[in-house]
Design a protein around this motif. Structure first.
Motif, PDB file in Angstrom:
ATOM      1  N   ARG B  39     -41.490 -11.342 -29.900  1.00 10.90           N
ATOM      2  CA  ARG B  39     -40.891 -10.112 -29.370  1.00 10.90           C
ATOM      3  C   ARG B  39     -41.910  -9.375 -28.499  1.00 10.90           C
ATOM      4  N   GLU B  40     -43.127  -9.354 -28.962  1.00 16.83           N
ATOM      5  CA  GLU B  40     -44.209  -8.692 -28.208  1.00 16.83           C
ATOM      6  C   GLU B  40     -44.418  -9.391 -26.866  1.00 16.83           C
ATOM      7  N   GLN B  41     -44.372 -10.718 -26.936  1.00 16.47           N
ATOM      8  CA  GLN B  41     -44.533 -11.511 -25.716  1.00 16.47           C
ATOM      9  C   GLN B  41     -43.395 -11.239 -24.745  1.00 16.47           C
ATOM     10  N   GLN B  42     -42.196 -11.190 -25.297  1.00 11.78           N
ATOM     11  CA  GLN B  42     -41.020 -10.932 -24.468  1.00 11.78           C
ATOM     12  C   GLN B  42     -41.147  -9.580 -23.792  1.00 11.78           C
ATOM     13  N   LYS B  43     -41.670  -8.638 -24.543  1.00  5.95           N
ATOM     14  CA  LYS B  43     -41.837  -7.285 -24.026  1.00  5.95           C
ATOM     15  C   LYS B  43     -42.812  -7.310 -22.841  1.00  5.95           C
ATOM     16  N   ILE B  44     -43.904  -8.072 -23.023  1.00  6.32           N
ATOM     17  CA  ILE B  44     -44.904  -8.187 -21.951  1.00  6.32           C
ATOM     18  C   ILE B  44     -44.253  -8.788 -20.710  1.00  6.32           C
ATOM     19  N   LEU B  45     -43.491  -9.829 -20.952  1.00  4.08           N
ATOM     20  CA  LEU B  45     -42.871 -10.523 -19.817  1.00  4.08           C
ATOM     21  C   LEU B  45     -41.851  -9.636 -19.120  1.00  4.08           C
ATOM     22  N   ASP B  46     -41.101  -8.869 -19.900  1.00  2.00           N
ATOM     23  CA  ASP B  46     -40.139  -7.933 -19.307  1.00  2.00           C
ATOM     24  C   ASP B  46     -40.862  -6.915 -18.436  1.00  2.00           C
ATOM     25  N   GLU B  47     -41.977  -6.442 -18.982  1.00  6.84           N
ATOM     26  CA  GLU B  47     -42.777  -5.464 -18.238  1.00  6.84           C
ATOM     27  C   GLU B  47     -43.301  -6.089 -16.953  1.00  6.84           C
ATOM     28  N   LEU B  48     -43.793  -7.309 -17.092  1.00 10.43           N
ATOM     29  CA  LEU B  48     -44.339  -8.001 -15.923  1.00 10.43           C
ATOM     30  C   LEU B  48     -43.264  -8.210 -14.865  1.00 10.43           C
ATOM     31  N   ASN B  49     -42.093  -8.643 -15.304  1.00 10.05           N
ATOM     32  CA  ASN B  49     -40.988  -8.849 -14.376  1.00 10.05           C
ATOM     33  C   ASN B  49     -40.651  -7.556 -13.645  1.00 10.05           C
ATOM     34  N   ALA B  50     -40.587  -6.485 -14.421  1.00  6.94           N
ATOM     35  CA  ALA B  50     -40.267  -5.190 -13.812  1.00  6.94           C
ATOM     36  C   ALA B  50     -41.342  -4.814 -12.798  1.00  6.94           C
ATOM     37  N   ALA B  51     -42.605  -5.062 -13.188  1.00  2.00           N
ATOM     38  CA  ALA B  51     -43.727  -4.714 -12.298  1.00  2.00           C
ATOM     39  C   ALA B  51     -43.699  -5.569 -11.032  1.00  2.00           C
ATOM     40  N   ILE B  52     -43.341  -6.857 -11.198  1.00  2.45           N
ATOM     41  CA  ILE B  52     -43.270  -7.773 -10.050  1.00  2.45           C
ATOM     42  C   ILE B  52     -42.214  -7.287  -9.054  1.00  2.45           C
ATOM     43  N   ILE B  53     -41.036  -6.983  -9.607  1.00  2.00           N
ATOM     44  CA  ILE B  53     -39.937  -6.517  -8.739  1.00  2.00           C
ATOM     45  C   ILE B  53     -40.350  -5.239  -8.035  1.00  2.00           C
ATOM     46  N   ASP B  54     -40.951  -4.370  -8.810  1.00  2.00           N
ATOM     47  CA  ASP B  54     -41.378  -3.081  -8.262  1.00  2.00           C
ATOM     48  C   ASP B  54     -42.419  -3.275  -7.167  1.00  2.00           C
ATOM     49  N   THR B  55     -43.381  -4.151  -7.449  1.00  2.00           N
ATOM     50  CA  THR B  55     -44.468  -4.384  -6.485  1.00  2.00           C
ATOM     51  C   THR B  55     -43.933  -5.038  -5.219  1.00  2.00           C
ATOM     52  N   GLU B  56     -43.016  -5.971  -5.389  1.00  2.00           N
ATOM     53  CA  GLU B  56     -42.437  -6.640  -4.215  1.00  2.00           C
ATOM     54  C   GLU B  56     -41.669  -5.654  -3.336  1.00  2.00           C
TER      55      GLU B  56
END
Lengths: 436, 137
Positions: B39-56
């Motif tokens: 779950r913690e990993q999933q949370k990290i990945l969700d955050e990363l995905n959000a950050a990627i989209i945001d950064t792009e």
């Protein structure tokens, strides 16, 4: 096993397995057993239903009601049944949660663990409390060496454990509550639970108020040997009616002793108004009996037991070890008065010569009656008494009845020997005094 | 059944009960820990995905660790776009990296970023490199 004891066990087993029969023959039965999880789940519920019935019946067996004693042919056998039934109920109830969680394993151990933990569902929590209480109290009974009074006090809490188990049975929502036949079982469980609750309420609260124990007064205390003494008690009012070989629950009223009733064999002849007890210092309570004095009051509950030589006219062999002599002393005294024609050979075994008690009285009876023979057996000199020794002295075992009382090792070895020599079990009468 | 046999039967059952219950709890606790880590990993990945989209979208670096304990900063240069699950395995790996970000059915107008958790995360450092698309699905 004698016919009457068999009858008692038959009743117990029939009542205990009724829920299983209901489930198997009238309910879903074998059709339900299609997968591993359904098998374990059904077994889990069945162990609980049978275990609860047995648990309830143990309380009835501890009430000392005459009718139950008659069915089992003696209170000592009732207590044997009580112990076995209680132990079996405990084992079955232990396996109830285990079998229920198996359906989660191996896929979901987390769910299995959560299933065993307390939750917001009180119906389940009642079950958890009951099982923890049951574990503690049964462990205290079987595996600890606490004082008799402390054990007795702790054992009474099993009633509370039973109430929690009943609450769990009726409130929990399982397949049992959905299935039609188990709705029928609920009616049966209702009766069983009522029997159980009545059983311990009767023992704990009702019996002493309903039946007044006979009041006696200690008239003499004699030291018989280093560890054994004789107490004689005279009735204050009406004496109790008893046969030699029976036992009574005795409550001593002395400021230094607990008022818990303890069982002791009567060592007097049948219906003698003055009752004689011969007590050996074996445990914490019997050790404290040294504090008793002449004039102390005593209450007697009973008599109980069916250890009596008068139920047949065959020649008899009596075998006792150590303090197991007590019921035989009264029985031997009876022989002076009842003029029976059958022969009695009495093998009295003790380790050392100093361990024998009442030897003079028994020799006197031997001299006065032609059909009674005393054979003192000092095991440190002659070795442990064996059936071969009995054959050497008494002759053929055919058409003889055997009466045994004493340490379980002696009793076991003699019974085993008698059976190996072809003596039918119904001719062997053993007093199970260790369970009292 | 004698008293001794009864004692042995009860003792054996009790030991078996304690053994089974202890094992259920031990395995249950291990499973819970494992699921928590996922779950913690999933949370990290969700955050990363959000950050990627945001950064792009914005082109500016963004801290992807607002809700998680890891210290990861997403910049346009460390975003990797893979076109298939298979390609995600081409993401640079080393012993310290157990996460990857893959992108399926990429098109210029509809970018779906799928975070794919990998069972065990042993370290807290994530290296994400930009790679050229090798083929389009």
């Amino acid at each position: 096993m004698r016919l009457k004891t068999f009858l008692g066990w038959a009743v117990i087993l029939l009542l205990s397995f009724t829920p299983a029969f209901l489930w198997f023959f009238l309910g879903p039965g074998a059709e339900e057993l299609t997968s591993f999880s359904s098998i374990t789940h059904s077994l889990g519920e069945l162990t609980a239903l049978v275990g609860m019935t047995m648990f309830a019946l143990t309380f009835m067996l501890s009430t000392r009601i005459r009718f139950i004693e008659d069915v089992f042919d003696g209170l000592d056998k009732v207590y044997v049944a009580h112990g076995i039934l209680g132990g079996t109920a405990f084992i079955l109830i232990l396996f109830h949660p285990i079998l229920l969680v198996l359906k989660f394993i191996p896929e979901n151990f987390k769910q299995a663990a959560i299933y065993l933990l307390p939750s917001s569902h009180w119906s389940v929590n009642f079950g958890i409390i009951a099982i923890i209480g049951f574990i503690i109290l049964i462990s205290l009974t079987l595996f600890s060496k606490i004082k008799y009074d402390d054990w007795k006090f702790s054992h009474e809490f099993l009633g509370l454990v039973f109430i929690f188990a009943v609450l769990h049975t009726f409130l929990v929502r399982g397949d049992a509550s959905r299935d039609l036949i188990f709705k029928g079982y609920y009616a049966y469980a209702g009766i069983v639970s009522t029997i159980g609750i009545f059983g311990f309420s009767y023992s704990l609260l009702i019996k002493d108020r309903l039946f007044k124990a006979a009041k006696y007064k200690i008239v003499s205390i004699k030291k018989r040997n280093e560890a054994t003494y004789e107490i004689q008690m005279a009735p204050e009012h009406k004496p109790i009616s008893y046969k030699s070989g029976q036992f009574v629950f005795v409550r001593f009223y002395n400021e230094r002793l607990s008022e818990e009733a303890h069982p002791f064999s009567i060592a007097s002849k049948s219906n003698n108004p003055v009752i004689k007890l011969i007590i050996k210092r074996l445990g914490d309570f019997t050790g404290e009996l040294l504090n008793l004095k002449v004039g102390d009051y005593v209450s007697l509950e009973g008599p109980y037991g069916r250890f009596n030589y008068e139920d047949n006219d065959n020649d008899q062999v009596w075998v006792c070890g150590g303090i197991g002599v007590t019921p035989f002393i009264g029985m031997a005294e009876d022989l002076l008065f009842n003029h029976r024609k059958n022969r009695v050979d009495f093998f009295y075994s003790c380790k050392e010569s100093s361990d024998f008690v009442c030897l003079d009285e028994l020799r006197e009876i031997e001299q006065k009656t032609s059909n009674f023979r005393l054979i003192p057996w000092q095991s440190s000199v002659k070795g442990h008494l064996k059936v071969q020794d009995i054959i050497k002295i008494s002759g053929s075992l055919k058409n003889k009845d055997f009466y045994l009382c004493g340490p379980s090792r002696l009793k076991k070895s003699i019974i085993k020997g008698l059976i190996s020599f072809g003596v039918p079990k119904n001719r062997i009468h053993a007093e199970e005094f260790e369970f009292r | 059944m004698t008293f001794e046999k009864l004692k042995v039967s009860v003792g054996v059952s009790l030991v078996l009960f304690i053994f089974i219950v202890a094992n259920v709890f031990a395995f249950g606790f291990a499973q819970k820990k494992y699921e928590d880590s996922l779950r913690e990993q999933q949370k990290i990945l969700d955050e990363l995905n959000a950050a990627i989209i945001d950064t792009e979208k914005t082109g500016t670096p963004r801290n992807a660790t607002e809700n998680i304990t890891k210290n990861i900063t997403i910049t346009p240069s460390n975003i990797s776009h893979n076109t298939s699950e298979k390609d995600s395995s081409n993401t640079k790996k080393d012993n310290t990296t157990k996460s990857s970000v893959s992108k399926k059915n990429e098109s210029s107008t509809n970018k779906t970023i799928i975070a794919k958790p990998v069972p065990k995360q042993k370290t807290r450092t994530i290296h994400i490199t930009r790679r050229r698309r090798t083929h389009a699905s």
